[in-house]
Design a protein around this motif. Structure first.
Motif, PDB file in Angstrom:
ATOM      1  N   LEU A  40      39.438  48.977  26.351  1.00 36.50           N
ATOM      2  CA  LEU A  40      38.403  48.350  27.176  1.00 36.50           C
ATOM      3  C   LEU A  40      37.074  49.098  27.113  1.00 36.50           C
ATOM      4  N   VAL A  41      37.105  50.379  26.809  1.00 36.36           N
ATOM      5  CA  VAL A  41      35.859  51.141  26.722  1.00 36.36           C
ATOM      6  C   VAL A  41      34.926  50.540  25.679  1.00 36.36           C
ATOM      7  N   TYR A  42      35.500  50.007  24.610  1.00 35.57           N
ATOM      8  CA  TYR A  42      34.678  49.523  23.497  1.00 35.57           C
ATOM      9  C   TYR A  42      33.964  48.214  23.817  1.00 35.57           C
ATOM     10  N   ILE A  43      34.273  47.611  24.936  1.00 32.83           N
ATOM     11  CA  ILE A  43      33.497  46.441  25.365  1.00 32.83           C
ATOM     12  C   ILE A  43      32.040  46.838  25.566  1.00 32.83           C
ATOM     13  N   ALA A  44      31.816  48.110  25.889  1.00 35.32           N
ATOM     14  CA  ALA A  44      30.443  48.598  26.052  1.00 35.32           C
ATOM     15  C   ALA A  44      29.650  48.442  24.763  1.00 35.32           C
ATOM     16  N   VAL A  45      30.298  48.633  23.625  1.00 35.93           N
ATOM     17  CA  VAL A  45      29.616  48.476  22.337  1.00 35.93           C
ATOM     18  C   VAL A  45      29.244  47.014  22.119  1.00 35.93           C
ATOM     19  N   LEU A  46      30.161  46.110  22.444  1.00 37.69           N
ATOM     20  CA  LEU A  46      29.874  44.683  22.296  1.00 37.69           C
ATOM     21  C   LEU A  46      28.681  44.283  23.154  1.00 37.69           C
ATOM     22  N   LEU A  47      28.667  44.752  24.385  1.00 35.35           N
ATOM     23  CA  LEU A  47      27.551  44.435  25.284  1.00 35.35           C
ATOM     24  C   LEU A  47      26.249  45.006  24.757  1.00 35.35           C
ATOM     25  N   ALA A  48      26.305  46.203  24.190  1.00 34.84           N
ATOM     26  CA  ALA A  48      25.091  46.847  23.680  1.00 34.84           C
ATOM     27  C   ALA A  48      24.491  46.045  22.534  1.00 34.84           C
ATOM     28  N   VAL A  49      25.333  45.568  21.617  1.00 35.63           N
ATOM     29  CA  VAL A  49      24.832  44.799  20.478  1.00 35.63           C
ATOM     30  C   VAL A  49      24.311  43.445  20.942  1.00 35.63           C
ATOM     31  N   ALA A  50      25.051  42.785  21.842  1.00 33.75           N
ATOM     32  CA  ALA A  50      24.632  41.469  22.326  1.00 33.75           C
ATOM     33  C   ALA A  50      23.334  41.549  23.117  1.00 33.75           C
ATOM     34  N   ILE A  51      23.263  42.511  24.031  1.00 34.39           N
ATOM     35  CA  ILE A  51      22.050  42.655  24.851  1.00 34.39           C
ATOM     36  C   ILE A  51      20.898  43.185  24.011  1.00 34.39           C
ATOM     37  N   GLY A  52      21.205  44.108  23.113  1.00 31.18           N
ATOM     38  CA  GLY A  52      20.157  44.676  22.262  1.00 31.18           C
ATOM     39  C   GLY A  52      19.463  43.628  21.420  1.00 31.18           C
ATOM     40  N   GLY A  53      20.210  42.613  20.971  1.00 27.27           N
ATOM     41  CA  GLY A  53      19.596  41.557  20.167  1.00 27.27           C
ATOM     42  C   GLY A  53      18.641  40.673  20.938  1.00 27.27           C
ATOM     43  N   MET A  54      18.634  40.797  22.263  1.00 27.99           N
ATOM     44  CA  MET A  54      17.742  39.983  23.095  1.00 27.99           C
ATOM     45  C   MET A  54      16.455  40.712  23.482  1.00 27.99           C
ATOM     46  N   MET A  55      16.296  41.954  23.061  1.00 32.61           N
ATOM     47  CA  MET A  55      15.148  42.726  23.499  1.00 32.61           C
ATOM     48  C   MET A  55      13.835  42.156  22.937  1.00 32.61           C
ATOM     49  N   LEU A  75      35.916  59.681  33.209  1.00 31.09           N
ATOM     50  CA  LEU A  75      35.838  59.720  31.751  1.00 31.09           C
ATOM     51  C   LEU A  75      35.606  58.321  31.182  1.00 31.09           C
ATOM     52  N   PHE A  76      36.254  57.326  31.763  1.00 36.77           N
ATOM     53  CA  PHE A  76      36.097  55.948  31.292  1.00 36.77           C
ATOM     54  C   PHE A  76      34.636  55.520  31.387  1.00 36.77           C
ATOM     55  N   TRP A  77      34.037  55.717  32.542  1.00 35.46           N
ATOM     56  CA  TRP A  77      32.663  55.252  32.735  1.00 35.46           C
ATOM     57  C   TRP A  77      31.666  56.097  31.956  1.00 35.46           C
ATOM     58  N   PHE A  78      31.933  57.372  31.834  1.00 35.62           N
ATOM     59  CA  PHE A  78      31.050  58.229  31.030  1.00 35.62           C
ATOM     60  C   PHE A  78      31.079  57.798  29.567  1.00 35.62           C
ATOM     61  N   ALA A  79      32.284  57.561  29.031  1.00 33.45           N
ATOM     62  CA  ALA A  79      32.416  57.148  27.635  1.00 33.45           C
ATOM     63  C   ALA A  79      31.784  55.780  27.413  1.00 33.45           C
ATOM     64  N   ALA A  80      31.994  54.848  28.357  1.00 31.65           N
ATOM     65  CA  ALA A  80      31.405  53.516  28.222  1.00 31.65           C
ATOM     66  C   ALA A  80      29.882  53.593  28.214  1.00 31.65           C
ATOM     67  N   ALA A  81      29.315  54.412  29.085  1.00 31.94           N
ATOM     68  CA  ALA A  81      27.858  54.564  29.133  1.00 31.94           C
ATOM     69  C   ALA A  81      27.330  55.196  27.845  1.00 31.94           C
ATOM     70  N   PHE A  82      28.056  56.201  27.345  1.00 37.27           N
ATOM     71  CA  PHE A  82      27.635  56.874  26.113  1.00 37.27           C
ATOM     72  C   PHE A  82      27.676  55.918  24.923  1.00 37.27           C
ATOM     73  N   PHE A  83      28.766  55.176  24.787  1.00 40.53           N
ATOM     74  CA  PHE A  83      28.891  54.229  23.679  1.00 40.53           C
ATOM     75  C   PHE A  83      27.845  53.118  23.779  1.00 40.53           C
ATOM     76  N   PHE A  84      27.575  52.671  25.010  1.00 42.54           N
ATOM     77  CA  PHE A  84      26.577  51.619  25.201  1.00 42.54           C
ATOM     78  C   PHE A  84      25.200  52.104  24.763  1.00 42.54           C
ATOM     79  N   LEU A  85      24.774  53.266  25.257  1.00 42.64           N
ATOM     80  CA  LEU A  85      23.443  53.775  24.936  1.00 42.64           C
ATOM     81  C   LEU A  85      23.296  54.074  23.452  1.00 42.64           C
ATOM     82  N   LEU A  86      24.341  54.631  22.854  1.00 46.41           N
ATOM     83  CA  LEU A  86      24.303  54.952  21.426  1.00 46.41           C
ATOM     84  C   LEU A  86      24.169  53.679  20.593  1.00 46.41           C
ATOM     85  N   SER A  87      24.970  52.673  20.908  1.00 49.34           N
ATOM     86  CA  SER A  87      24.939  51.418  20.153  1.00 49.34           C
ATOM     87  C   SER A  87      23.651  50.650  20.421  1.00 49.34           C
TER      88      SER A  87
END
Length: 265
Positions: free
Chosen positions: A98-113, A1-13
């Motif tokens: 800790l799951v919400y770290i995925a959102v931080l990574l998504a925004v940080a990485i997304g800004g580099m696209m 559940l942890f990894w599924f939620a992290a992946a979902f939040f990352f892709l959504l963000s």
């Protein structure tokens, strides 16, 4: 559940930051795609969705002991009630946060696209990420985790726990209807457990420049909201500690059956 939620939040963000297909919390408009305002907005929306995730971690952390009858082992050990309850709660809250770290990574990485317009991407600063996780995400995880952990602990039922989640959302949606009322907006912002009302109230008249570079000050209505609900969470856990019977159901039944006989050893 942890990894599924992290992946979902990352892709959504990530999709919200890098495309116009997904919008979280409203259109970005002329604001930078990785602006502090956008980050806070995404995190606030995701924490509302994440209530089910926090409930799953917090409620099952104690309910699975009752379901598997492992509580008989724990309750027979030299373990204090507070150690058991707050140990279970603390562990589940850490995992949820800790799951919400995925959102931080998504925004940080997304800004580099490379396909993003350079003028729509601001510089990376760590402070908005730390502030958002500490001022918005952590209090919300503690608040919702404490509420539904308490229900699961006292009822020992996932059915009642998720019924509580639905009742919580109904109450939240009802209170949100008053946000547009100028006479009630301060009160509504104060009683919003997610801090969304306080966020909207403070940033309502922000300019594009403020949204691109500014952080919400942790004072005023935001600070009052966070302290109020953390106090509610503490009171709920205090009540849970006082009411929780550190015995198994079977043990309590046996005690009741032995009581009329005068109970020997």
């Amino acid at each position: 559940l942890f990894w599924f939620a992290a992946a979902f939040f990352f892709l959504l963000s990530f999709a919200a930051v890098t495309t116009d297909v997904v919008s979280i919390g409203g259109s970005i408009g002329s604001v930078n795609r990785n602006a502090p305002y956008v980050l806070m907005q995404i995190l606030l929306v995701v924490t509302v969705i994440g209530t089910f995730l926090t409930t799953a971690f917090a409620a099952t952390s104690v309910y699975r002991d009752f379901e598997s009858q492992a509580d008989a082992i724990f309750f027979s050990m030299p373990l204090r009630k507070g150690d058991y309850l707050f140990g279970r709660l603390f562990g589940s809250l850490v995992v949820s946060w800790l799951v919400y770290i995925a959102v931080l990574l998504a925004v940080a990485i997304g800004g580099m696209m490379p396909w993003l317009e350079p003028e729509r991407v601001g510089p990376f600063h760590l402070s908005p990420y730390v502030f958002s996780m500490m001022a918005f995400v952590l209090p919300t995880v503690i608040i919702t985790g404490a509420i539904f952990f308490a229900i699961a602990t006292l009822t020992r039922s996932l059915l009642y726990t998720y019924a509580g989640v639905m009742a919580f959302f109904v109450a939240y949606a009802t209170s949100a209807l008053f946000l547009g009322d100028l006479e009630n907006r301060n009160l509504t912002a104060l009683i919003d457990p997610y801090g969304f009302g306080a966020f909207e109230l403070v940033t309502r008249y922000w300019t594009v420049t403020e949204k691109n570079t500014g952080l919400m000050p942790l004072r005023g209505i935001l600070l009052a909201n966070r302290l109020l609900w953390l106090g509610v969470a503490a009171a709920i856990m205090g009540f849970t500690w006082a009411r929780f019977n550190f015995t198994t159901r079977a043990g309590r039944t046996g005690q009741r059956r032995r009581a009329p006989a005068g109970g020997g050893g």
